[in-house]
Design a protein around this motif. Structure first.
Motif, PDB file in Angstrom:
ATOM      1  N   VAL A 107       8.188 -46.001 -65.819  1.00 34.60           N
ATOM      2  CA  VAL A 107       8.804 -46.502 -64.594  1.00 34.60           C
ATOM      3  C   VAL A 107      10.318 -46.361 -64.718  1.00 34.60           C
ATOM      4  CG1 VAL A 107       9.082 -48.509 -63.073  1.00 34.60           C
ATOM      5  CG2 VAL A 107       6.898 -48.142 -64.278  1.00 34.60           C
ATOM      6  N   TRP A 108      10.896 -45.569 -63.812  1.00 36.62           N
ATOM      7  CA  TRP A 108      12.353 -45.373 -63.782  1.00 36.62           C
ATOM      8  C   TRP A 108      12.898 -45.925 -62.464  1.00 36.62           C
ATOM      9  CZ3 TRP A 108      15.689 -43.462 -67.479  1.00 36.62           C
ATOM     10  CH2 TRP A 108      15.109 -42.900 -68.637  1.00 36.62           C
ATOM     11  N   CYS A 190      16.565 -38.782 -57.637  1.00 34.74           N
ATOM     12  CA  CYS A 190      15.457 -39.491 -58.291  1.00 34.74           C
ATOM     13  C   CYS A 190      14.223 -38.585 -58.387  1.00 34.74           C
ATOM     14  CB  CYS A 190      15.139 -40.765 -57.502  1.00 34.74           C
ATOM     15  SG  CYS A 190      14.075 -41.924 -58.380  1.00 34.74           S
ATOM     16  N   TRP A 191      13.933 -37.860 -57.306  1.00 36.77           N
ATOM     17  CA  TRP A 191      12.765 -36.969 -57.292  1.00 36.77           C
ATOM     18  C   TRP A 191      12.909 -35.852 -58.320  1.00 36.77           C
ATOM     19  CZ3 TRP A 191       7.921 -36.248 -56.571  1.00 36.77           C
ATOM     20  CH2 TRP A 191       7.385 -34.960 -56.481  1.00 36.77           C
ATOM     21  N   PHE A 192      14.045 -35.150 -58.326  1.00 39.05           N
ATOM     22  CA  PHE A 192      14.180 -34.018 -59.248  1.00 39.05           C
ATOM     23  C   PHE A 192      14.199 -34.490 -60.698  1.00 39.05           C
ATOM     24  CE2 PHE A 192      16.201 -31.960 -55.396  1.00 39.05           C
ATOM     25  CZ  PHE A 192      15.078 -31.177 -55.112  1.00 39.05           C
ATOM     26  N   VAL A 286      16.860 -46.577 -66.304  1.00 40.95           N
ATOM     27  CA  VAL A 286      17.565 -46.551 -65.011  1.00 40.95           C
ATOM     28  C   VAL A 286      18.383 -45.265 -64.931  1.00 40.95           C
ATOM     29  CG1 VAL A 286      19.459 -47.628 -63.698  1.00 40.95           C
ATOM     30  CG2 VAL A 286      17.714 -49.073 -64.762  1.00 40.95           C
ATOM     31  N   ILE A 287      18.442 -44.677 -63.714  1.00 40.23           N
ATOM     32  CA  ILE A 287      19.489 -43.680 -63.457  1.00 40.23           C
ATOM     33  C   ILE A 287      20.316 -44.153 -62.264  1.00 40.23           C
ATOM     34  CG2 ILE A 287      18.307 -41.726 -64.525  1.00 40.23           C
ATOM     35  CD1 ILE A 287      17.673 -40.718 -61.665  1.00 40.23           C
ATOM     36  N   PHE A 332      20.016 -45.629 -69.994  1.00 33.11           N
ATOM     37  CA  PHE A 332      20.686 -45.696 -68.688  1.00 33.11           C
ATOM     38  C   PHE A 332      21.435 -44.383 -68.490  1.00 33.11           C
ATOM     39  CE2 PHE A 332      23.788 -46.669 -65.518  1.00 33.11           C
ATOM     40  CZ  PHE A 332      23.373 -47.806 -64.822  1.00 33.11           C
ATOM     41  N   GLY A 333      21.056 -43.626 -67.465  1.00 32.14           N
ATOM     42  CA  GLY A 333      21.721 -42.356 -67.182  1.00 32.14           C
ATOM     43  C   GLY A 333      22.523 -42.451 -65.901  1.00 32.14           C
TER      44      GLY A 333
END
Length: 524
Positions: A107-108, A190-192, A286-287, A332-333
């Protein structure tokens, strides 16, 4: 009286638990929680499950006097689909609720401002990318609605996109209010990121977007962060700094009429309403893509305090909220700012807490995708670069290394390690730590501070001058200093709002194709 019934809360899952969701896989343990009648007992079962285990929780009084229950599952291997069944018994009666088509995976959480909201539909190659989503049924998507609150919320108040299987429809949804919120779902970055990670790991991905355009970092930070950075100016006074002519071209926020009264700009308002509700679930990481608003607010200096402390506070919050199950230093990115207005160079530097790279001592287990070279010159200059594929793939390299321990994943471009001035030849050598060989794509990008005083680069006595690359080898570039007859006191690289056209900055690693980040330093 009716009060008794009003105090009882329906037996239900927390609002962001639903069919098609992803729960965090082993070695972590997933948390499942919901609402019930105080004094009741809840049993939770996952099918199929080799252990056939049942989990138990009493319903206790939680926030806002609602009855709350919570169970922690044993570590579950990736995959599915599973069904999760919860049964509440109160005074002999049983009620049951189900979650269908649940997968275990990673889960991101994806957060930030409009460059995170920016959907696949608005980006490059949109038709083909949308069609290709049909090939990824093991990626699941969730988009929170945009809500602000002056106090921490326990659950998600409003949902734009409930958990959905990735498909051409679920990554191409429109907002319920396209005038105020031009982007619907699903977030392109988020998708890519999730799609490329899935391609590399072959593990189900649960992607949660909780982002809002035009927002400053203060809105996403808990109060203790703002206090620790002495950033106690009122929202109104902060907004007074914003140039009223902040144009669409630079701000790039379709929905952003600069308005001091907007609740979304209040300190901690989005931490309260859009992040805090998720802390009770177990996540992988997280990004983040944010900073444009703070550049416009002229807050580059305080950002270098706020950002590392915000990361630390989110890590603490998720670790505590999940009962210690989310890693206290979860990966965390973030995307470093791409192109924009005159404050961007300083804000990019502040995003690294003044180190120029991550991870660093202030920002452990933090990875960065450099983006200042991703503006395709054929499109109008706008903070919303359309190439979100490269933002995602550069972030994936950092995740592979720091989240998944893949030692083959190189995620940093060349980093300067030594600068030597050779006055006799009127040159300066910049040596790089590079995972391979340096590639130089043009001779521009470096500047030197030419000063009439030693050891200072004060505007009164110095000026920045462009310094061309005249030679390079596999680990070093040589720049000319012939135009400066005085003291050379500092240097910087790609210190411009728009340093170059698409992937045509000066210094790259040939093997990884990653750019050297913007950098600056003093010359001893």
């Amino acid at each position: 009286t009716n009060n008794v019934h009003e105090e009882q809360y329906n037996f239900a899952w927390a609002s962001y638990y639903g069919d098609h969701m992803v729960l965090q896989r082993a070695p972590s343990r997933a948390v499942i929680w919901g609402y019930g009648d105080v004094g009741g007992n809840v049993t939770v079962t996952v099918y199929p499950d080799v252990k056939g285990k049942t989990y138990h929780s009493a319903v206790k009084t939680g926030p806002e006097d609602k009855g709350v229950w919570s169970v922690t599952l044993d570590p579950m291997p990736p995959g599915g689909p599973h069904t999760v069944k919860a049964v509440q018994t109160t005074t002999g009666e049983g009620q049951s609720i189900m979650l269908e088509d649940v997968l275990f995976g990673d889960v991101w959480l994806c957060s930030g401002q409009s460059n995170m909201c920016f959907t696949v539909k608005w980006g490059q190659n949109d038709s083909a990318e949308i069609a290709a989503a049909a090939d990824y049924p093991h990626i699941r998507l969730f988009t929170a609605d945009q809500v602000a609150s002056d106090s921490p919320l326990y659950d998600v108040e409003s949902i734009m996109q409930p958990w959905s299987v990735a498909s051409p429809e679920s990554i191409n949804g429109t907002s319920h209010d396209p005038i105020s919120y031009p982007f619907g779902y699903f977030s392109a970055v988020c998708w890519f990121f999730g799609r490329d990670l899935y391609d590399q790991l072959n593990v189900p991905m649960g992607l949660i977007v909780s982002a809002w355009g035009g927002t400053g970092i203060q809105a996403w930070s808990p109060p203790e962060v703002i206090k620790a950075c002495n950033d106690r100016e009122s929202d109104r006074k902060r907004m007074d700094y914003v140039p009223r002519s902040a144009t669409h071209r630079y701000v790039g926020e379709d929905s952003w009429k600069i308005d001091v009264a907007k609740p979304r700009q209040h300190d901690s308002a989005l931490w309260n309403a859009m992040i805090h509700p998720f802390v009770n679930m177990t996540i992988k990481g997280v990004i983040w893509y944010q900073g444009e608003a703070n550049a416009v607010f002229n807050e580059t200096y305080v950002y270098s305090c706020l950002f590392p402390k915000m990361i630390r506070s989110w890590r603490d919050g998720f670790h505590r909220g999940s009962g210690g199950l989310t890693d206290p230093v979860f990966p965390f990115g973030f995307a470093q700012l791409s192109v924009g207005s005159q404050n961007y160079p300083e804000l990019r530097w502040s995003q690294t807490a003044g180190y120029g790279y991550t991870p660093n001592p202030e920002m452990p287990r933090v990875f960065m995708s450099v983006g200042m070279d991703l503006w395709a010159g054929r499109e109008p200059l706008n903070v919303h670069i359309r190439d979100k594929q490269d933002v995602g793939s550069r972030l994936v390299l950092g995740a592979r290394s720091l989240a998944y321990g893949d030692s083959t994943a190189i995620f940093q471009g060349p980093l300067p390690v030594e600068v030597i001035l050779i006055p006799t030849f009127k040159i300066m050598n910049v040596s790089y730590n590079v995972s391979g060989t340096l590639e130089v794509r043009n001779s521009s990008g470096f500047q030197i501070c030419c000063s009439s005083e030693e050891k200072t680069c004060k505007p009164q006595s110095s000026m920045w001058m462009d310094a061309k690359i005249v030679y390079h080898n596999n680990i070093m570039v040589t720049i000319t200093t012939a135009m400066c007859a005085k003291y050379i006191t500092s240097w910087r690289y790609d210190w411009e709002p728009v340093p170059c056209r698409f992937k045509q900055c000066a210094v790259y690693c040939k093997e990884t194709q990653l750019p050297a980040p913007p950098f600056k330093g003093d010359i001893a």
